[in-house]
Design an enzyme around this catalytic site. Structure first.
Site, PDB file in Angstrom:
ATOM      1  CD  GLU A  43     -49.050 -27.075   6.840  1.00  0.00           C
ATOM      2  OE1 GLU A  43     -49.822 -26.118   7.138  1.00  0.00           O
ATOM      3  OE2 GLU A  43     -47.821 -26.971   6.833  1.00  0.00           O
ATOM      4  CB  CYS A  46     -50.902 -22.966   7.214  1.00  0.00           C
ATOM      5  SG  CYS A  46     -49.876 -21.651   6.568  1.00  0.00           S
TER       6      CYS A  46
END
Length: 839
Positions: A438, A436
């Site tokens: 990171e 997502c």
């Protein structure tokens, strides 16, 4: 310099996309049967050896297929968008859902009756042997209780592989798996039988060699299949394509790539087969435009390829990325809705020396997402003060299509955040994004991102209940909330509940971490992550240079607004007593008990009766349920609860550039981010916090009662660091200012900021310029990440009514995009609820 000229879409691409989405995804049993055969044959051998033998057995025997029109080959299933299963991680949830997986609301899969029987037979072997069962045995009882009470969920890695990695694609492209075999063999040759680590290291290195050899053999199977198909093909154009495919697969990934086409094919085998070894998702291609560019540039300079032919190959890879799939348990499917595998591919940014590295492929990756218009890859772009303006405009053009891509990331925040976690400056400058949102350094990191979902609202509920939940002590006892006389004391109680719950999360994650190292080490993945080969241990045992664990918290906006409202209404203005507030929450304000609350109260009463020694029959249960359903607040209570809800609405909210509220929200975020970083994992690394929800803010909100910010029970909580839906009423710049006031530097596992725009806001060049200016302003204020939906509310509502008309409508969900019609109704509603912005 780089070329921003558009390239026409090949006629091949729509055909590939149409074939990919012609049918519902299918669960296949081949991998499960093959790994079980291998494990039965290798009992008594070291785990790392069994893993490599199983991987080799799978690749030598799993059915393979080359589909019509494909130029890049390699499929994990015969059915397009099908998936295999991974019983070595967990199986009971699938066993329980075999008959319902086809009809569930989120991510349904077709499964044939024969496949069900095959899987039921396979599952018999795995009882007591899975990583999830071992993890459970390692967990503290209080951590298990907290999971059962939905304080947090570590289900991602509890039931599945870890994934969440970017490997050294560039090394495979340069030297091939023969080169990696040579590296492992050289390390093995240096080992002495009397070395203290010889036992583990020698078996690990032999497992690496076996795994790499199996991949070479797998590619050779495709070379042979393509050659056979070419011999039988009567279409001269397709015949030549198949012959070229055969030639490619006979060379790569065994050897280093000698052309851009070979590099594309080699890349794909790496990407696909990582997801055959393990069920971990978020296997992220990373800085694709950087490691692929030398092959593109060389072929372009030699006249071997054109921009058009290179673009077609990229587009084919983009289609293939959507072919990979994964079945999750029903609850997890709600949190990851949209069949997403979160394969993040990022363009732009800096090199290790701080120079901008935008190139032709940076733009062509954006064009590929325009051409294919599918959720994968999860395209991202790095932004810094040296980013070329025209690259940002090209990215904004993609955003304007409504696909929810790309996501935008701020080098000026992420690089210092990674430096703070111990990365070298060179490594931090070369970061990419996993899953997502990171950040990590590719080929050196086991980040364990997405390690758990932590619901920041639940510890506040425990403050009001003195640590109790459904009749059980789940938190710690912080006292009778109605007797707390100062806000400082109340806030301190919340912090104590947070810290206790975080410690339980760490216990659960570390138990799962140890279980993965013991039962499911991954020699194939490990051969492409430094320094596993030289250390002689797998990634799962701590072989990576950088080791982190990154659980994400969500509900920050709800907690900021809740605590601010309590401070204002109870302790400062004294308009509401704590007794009234507690009662209003219990009754769900003016809405009364909803169906979930009735069920929860009834179950708690019945459990208390059973614990007290009473015989609880079906009639008893019905009588209790009927009684609870009849519970209603008095008219006087209802009027007061309505007044309280109106007062809460009048209290200033996070998301409107109000200094006092925003800096209070910053402090509230610290209740999660600061305690997290004091913990360490079994691989010797540090915990680091993230503030993003994937899409779990919807299902986990469904497990959460009413909150003091006026949110009703069992409705979605706020997503990421975004303001609560509808509460940011002063426009996109004000919302962005509020979000930027959080401390993004400490949240090195990533933050997520969603905004939704009406399509008219990005119309024309002027709209694009304003949009880019918004991003740059937010990043100048030290925000970390932004992503956007550009779609009007009416379109989404119509898509709910007539899904057949919107089969290709892609929207941004959380840290990923998905086809709108594949999402559960609750998640669709959550996206529609988001504030629609304009300039």
């Amino acid at each position: 310099m780089f070329n921003t000229t558009d390239i026409p879409k090949s006629s091949r691409i729509p055909k590939l996309v149409e074939a990919l989405y012609a049918h519902m995804p299918v669960i296949e049993s081949a991998r499960a049967k093959l790994i079980t055969e291998s494990y039965k044959a290798t009992e008594g051998q070291p785990t790392i050896t069994r893993r490599a033998e199983a991987f080799a057995h799978i690749l030598r025997n799993i059915p393979i297929i080359i589909r019509d029109n494909e130029l890049i080959v390699g499929s994990s299933t015969i059915a397009p968008r099908g998936c295999q299963t991974f019983p070595e991680f967990s199986y009971q949830w699938l066993e329980d859902e075999l008959d319902t997986v086809e009809t569930r609301s989120a991510d349904p899969f077709y499964i044939a009756e024969e496949t069900k029987q095959e899987l039921r037979e396979v599952h018999k072997y795995w009882k007591g042997k899975t990583s999830s069962e071992l993890a459970t045995s390692y967990m503290a009882p209080e951590a298990i209780r907290a999971i059962e009470h939905n304080i947090f969920t570590p289900g991602n890695y509890f039931y599945n592989g870890v994934g969440h990695v970017t490997v050294k694609y560039e090394e495979v492209l340069a030297i091939g798996y023969k080169g990696i075999i040579d590296k492992a063999q050289a390390e093995l040759d240096r080992c002495q039988v009397g070395d203290g680590n010889y036992v583990k290291k020698s078996h690990f290195l032999k497992a690496v060699i076996l795994s790499c050899q199996a991949v070479i053999e797998y590619a050779e199977r495709y070379a042979e299949l393509a050659s056979q198909m070419a011999a039988e093909c009567t279409d001269p154009v397709r015949k030549q394509e198949l012959l070229q495919i055969s030639q490619n697969c006979s060379r790569v990934p065994a050897n280093g790539a000698t052309s851009f086409y070979e590099a594309c094919q080699s890349f794909w085998f790496v990407q696909q087969l990582l997801q055959v070894e393990s069920s971990g998702h978020s296997i992220s291609p990373g800085r694709f435009d950087q490691y692929m560019y030398p092959y593109y540039k060389a072929d372009l300079d030699k006249g071997i390829i054109t921009r058009e032919s290179a673009q077609e190959l990229l587009d084919c890879i983009w289609v293939k990325l959507n072919d990979l799939n994964k079945v999750r348990d029903a609850a997890s499917a709600e949190g990851f809705a949209g069949y997403s595998l979160f394969q993040n591919l990022i363009v732009g940014g800096q090199d290790k020396d701080g120079n901008d590295v935008t190139n032709d492929l940076s733009v062509m990756c954006i064009l590929a997402s325009m051409h294919v218009h599918l959720p994968m890859p999860s395209l991202s772009i790095r932004v810094w003060n040296g980013s070329p303006h025209e690259l940002l405009i090209k990215a904004a053009e993609l955003t304007r299509t409504g696909i929810g891509l790309p996501a935008y990331y701020n080098d000026e925040v992420i690089i210092p955040a990674l430096l703070n976690r111990g990365l070298t400056l060179a490594d931090a400058r070369e970061y990419n994004i996993i899953g997502c949102v990171e950040p990590q350094k590719a080929g050196k990191t086991d980040g364990w991102h997405d390690a758990a979902f932590f619901n920041m609202c639940r510890p506040l509920e425990l403050v009001f209940s003195n640590g109790m939940d459904k009749g059980e002590l789940v938190g710690i006892q912080t006292g009778d909330v109605t007797k707390i006389t100062t806000f400082e004391e109340f806030y301190d109680a919340y912090k104590k509940q947070m810290e206790y719950c975080i410690s339980l999360l760490v216990n659960a994650d570390n138990a799962i971490d140890v279980a993965h190292a013991e039962r499911v080490p991954l020699p194939f993945e490990s051969c492409m992550v430094d320094d596993c080969i030289s250390r002689g241990i797998s990634v799962q045992e701590g072989g990576a240079i950088y080791n982190f664990t990154g659980p994400q918290g969500f509900g920050i906006a709800n907690m900021a607004d809740s605590l601010y409202a309590i401070r204002k209404l109870v302790y400062e203005d004294k308009k509401v007593s704590m007794e009234e507030y507690k009662e209003a929450l219990a009754w769900n304000y003016d809405k009364g008990l909803d169906e979930q609350s009735v069920k929860d109260i009834s179950e708690m009463i019945l459990k208390g009766m059973q614990d007290g020694g009473m015989n609880v029959t079906e009639d008893t249960a019905k009588a209790v349920l009927t009684t609870v359903m009849r519970l209603k607040p008095t008219e006087e209570q209802l009027r007061r609860f309505t007044e309280i809800h109106h007062m809460i609405d009048e209290v200033p909210k996070y998301g409107n550039a109000i200094d006092d509220v925003d800096y209070f929200a910053r402090d509230v975020a610290y209740t999660y981010t600061r305690p997290m970083q004091k913990y360490h994992n079994p691989r010797g690394g540090q915990y680091q916090a993230g503030l993003y929800p994937v899409s779990a803010n919807v299902p986990l909100g469904g497990q959460t009662g009413a909150t003091p910010d006026g949110r009703y029970a069992h409705t979605p909580v706020a997503d990421g660091v975004s303001p609560s839906a509808g509460k940011d009423v002063k426009g996109p710049t004000a919302a962005a200012t509020s979000v930027s006031r959080l401390d993004h530097f400490i949240v090195s596992n990533g933050t997520l900021f969603n905004q939704k725009f009406h399509p008219s806001a990005l119309a024309g060049r002027e709209g694009l310029e304003k949009f880019v200016s918004l991003i740059q302003t937010f990043f100048d204020q030290k925000g970390m990440h932004m992503q956007f939906n550009v779609v009007d509310r009416e379109t989404l509502l119509d898509a709910q009514k007539h899904p057949e008309k919107y089969s290709h409508l892609v929207v941004r969900v959380a840290g990923y995009s998905a086809l709108f019609t594949t999402l559960s109704r609750s998640l669709q509603d959550d996206i529609i609820r988001r504030t629609e912005q304009g300039f």
